[in-house]
Scaffold this motif. Structure first.
Motif, PDB file in Angstrom:
ATOM      1  N   GLN A 277      81.668  35.661  40.533  1.00 28.73           N
ATOM      2  CA  GLN A 277      81.875  36.660  39.499  1.00 28.73           C
ATOM      3  C   GLN A 277      83.140  36.402  38.669  1.00 28.73           C
ATOM      4  N   CYS A 278      83.836  35.289  38.933  1.00 26.02           N
ATOM      5  CA  CYS A 278      85.073  34.963  38.217  1.00 26.02           C
ATOM      6  C   CYS A 278      84.778  33.884  37.168  1.00 26.02           C
ATOM      7  N   TRP A 281      86.570  30.289  37.388  1.00 23.55           N
ATOM      8  CA  TRP A 281      86.227  29.277  38.406  1.00 23.55           C
ATOM      9  C   TRP A 281      85.252  28.285  37.808  1.00 23.55           C
ATOM     10  N   THR A 314      94.532  32.228  36.986  1.00 24.97           N
ATOM     11  CA  THR A 314      93.650  33.392  36.900  1.00 24.97           C
ATOM     12  C   THR A 314      92.774  33.516  38.147  1.00 24.97           C
ATOM     13  N   VAL A 315      92.241  32.390  38.613  1.00 20.14           N
ATOM     14  CA  VAL A 315      91.383  32.414  39.799  1.00 20.14           C
ATOM     15  C   VAL A 315      92.177  32.840  41.027  1.00 20.14           C
ATOM     16  N   ALA A 318      92.983  36.599  41.022  1.00 18.83           N
ATOM     17  CA  ALA A 318      91.772  37.403  41.202  1.00 18.83           C
ATOM     18  C   ALA A 318      91.293  37.362  42.648  1.00 18.83           C
ATOM     19  N   GLN A 322      91.272  40.779  45.024  1.00 19.96           N
ATOM     20  CA  GLN A 322      89.983  41.319  45.444  1.00 19.96           C
ATOM     21  C   GLN A 322      89.765  41.163  46.946  1.00 19.96           C
TER      22      GLN A 322
END
Length: 374
Positions: A277-278, A281, A314-315, A318, A322
């Motif tokens: 959902q990222c 990636w 960013t990955v 996240a 999460q």
């Protein structure tokens, strides 16, 4: 009357002729730019309209000054001033024309290779920037020398200056040792492909992007919009990290400290769901493993991949956020805890554990992870 009209006609005619020729040239360049959208050359050449008009005006006035018969007593001084303006404006025009040609060539090269080889494009951009600075410096030095040679006193002193150039060169080299080393380091960076404009680097623990490279200094823009200015010799004498060397793809790590009862297999499946959902990636690879243990916790490491340094950051954030949220909501027992119960003594020889502080073992209370399983 003739003595009054002649200088007005000569000077006014030179100014009007300069404006007309300048307007006509600018009009032709604008039309050429509208017809040829594939190249920015004609539009870039319009940047030189001011020095172009100065060259025209100085040349016309210098050539027609004798006919004007204006300020005869100041003939040499005015002629000298017009010559200096002509030399300076010519140097300015040459720099503008060279800049337009170089930028046009680079834009064509970058447009054709931006998708296939972005690292090569950044390298050429760095080289072009430094070359233009060198060309500008050379033209400026030649123009300044030409201006000085127009003065009779400097021409007379030229022979003695050349005779002492060797000694002066040695003295200047010793005095400007640091500056010269930075200049040579700038050439080494430009043509040695060590670091390029747009590269992501880590220097002195600071992560940022190379924003500007000159012959003497280099500017790094950090993630929080700060600018770090460093001498270019730093990059030729000390180690640094260049995350943009080779391919921009990167592998990042995320660490958690969890309880020994944490569901590692479930965390591995959750990592897969988070990455799917990222958007940052790149889908190349991922992994989750237990890399270390302590008496109270165990260390879990996740490996993730992305196409460049910005996406890998960013990955990582996240996945970290999460995963912690999921553990808090679904598996709170997996978070690190502190044991608050007393240690349980070993059983005696007859198989029974002695009471602690007069309280039988069956009536003792446990907190957190010290509660025995039934």
């Amino acid at each position: 009357m003739e003595n009054l009209l002649r200088p007005l006609i000569v000077v006014g005619g030179s100014v009007v002729l300069t404006l007309v020729i300048g307007w006509a040239t600018d009009f032709l360049l604008r039309k050429a730019d509208e017809r040829h959208h594939e190249t920015p050359l004609w539009g870039l050449l319009r940047r030189g309209r001011i020095p172009y008009q100065l060259v025209l005006l100085a040349a016309l006035l210098r050539g027609a000054y004798d006919e004007a018969q204006l300020l005869e007593s100041r003939r040499e001084g005015i002629g000298q001033a017009l010559t200096l303006v002509l030399i300076g404006s010519t140097a300015w025009l040459v720099i503008r024309i060279a800049s337009a040609i170089v930028e046009t060539s680079y834009s064509r090269y970058a447009h054709s290779r931006a998708q296939r080889d972005p690292a090569r494009v950044r390298r050429v951009r760095t080289q072009v920037t430094l070359i233009m600075r060198v060309v500008s410096a050379i033209v400026g030095v030649v123009a300044a020398a030409s201006m000085l040679l127009t003065f009779p006193a400097f021409r007379a002193a030229g022979a003695s200056l050349l005779a002492s150039a060797g000694i002066l060169g040695i003295v200047a080299g010793v005095a400007a040792q640091s500056t010269l080393s930075n200049m040579f380091a700038g050439f080494q960076i430009a043509f040695g492909d060590m670091v390029r404009i747009g590269d992501t680097v880590v220097v002195d623990g600071e992560w940022g992007t190379v924003e500007e490279i000159t012959l003497t200094f280099l500017t790094v823009r950090t993630w929080d919009e700060r600018r770090i200015t460093m001498p270019v010799s730093y990059f030729t004498s000390k180690p640094f990290e260049n995350w943009s060397r080779g391919t921009p793809q990167m592998t990042g790590t995320v660490f958690w400290h969890v309880d020994h009862t944490a569901p590692v297999e479930a965390m591995r499946e959750k990592l897969r769901d988070i990455l799917r959902q990222c958007p940052a990636w790149d889908g190349r690879a991922y992994d989750l493993s237990v890399t270390d243990t302590t008496p109270n916790t165990m260390q879990v490491r996740a490996l993730v991949t992305a196409k460049d340094a910005d996406d890998i950051w960013t990955v990582r954030v996240a996945v970290r956020e999460q995963m912690v949220r999921w553990l808090t909501e679904e598996h709170p027992y997996a978070l690190p805890r502190v044991n608050t119960a007393d240690a349980i003594p070993p059983p005696s020889r007859n198989g029974h554990r002695p009471p602690q502080d007069g309280v039988p073992h069956q009536q003792r209370r446990y907190h957190g992870s010290a509660r025995p399983e039934r």
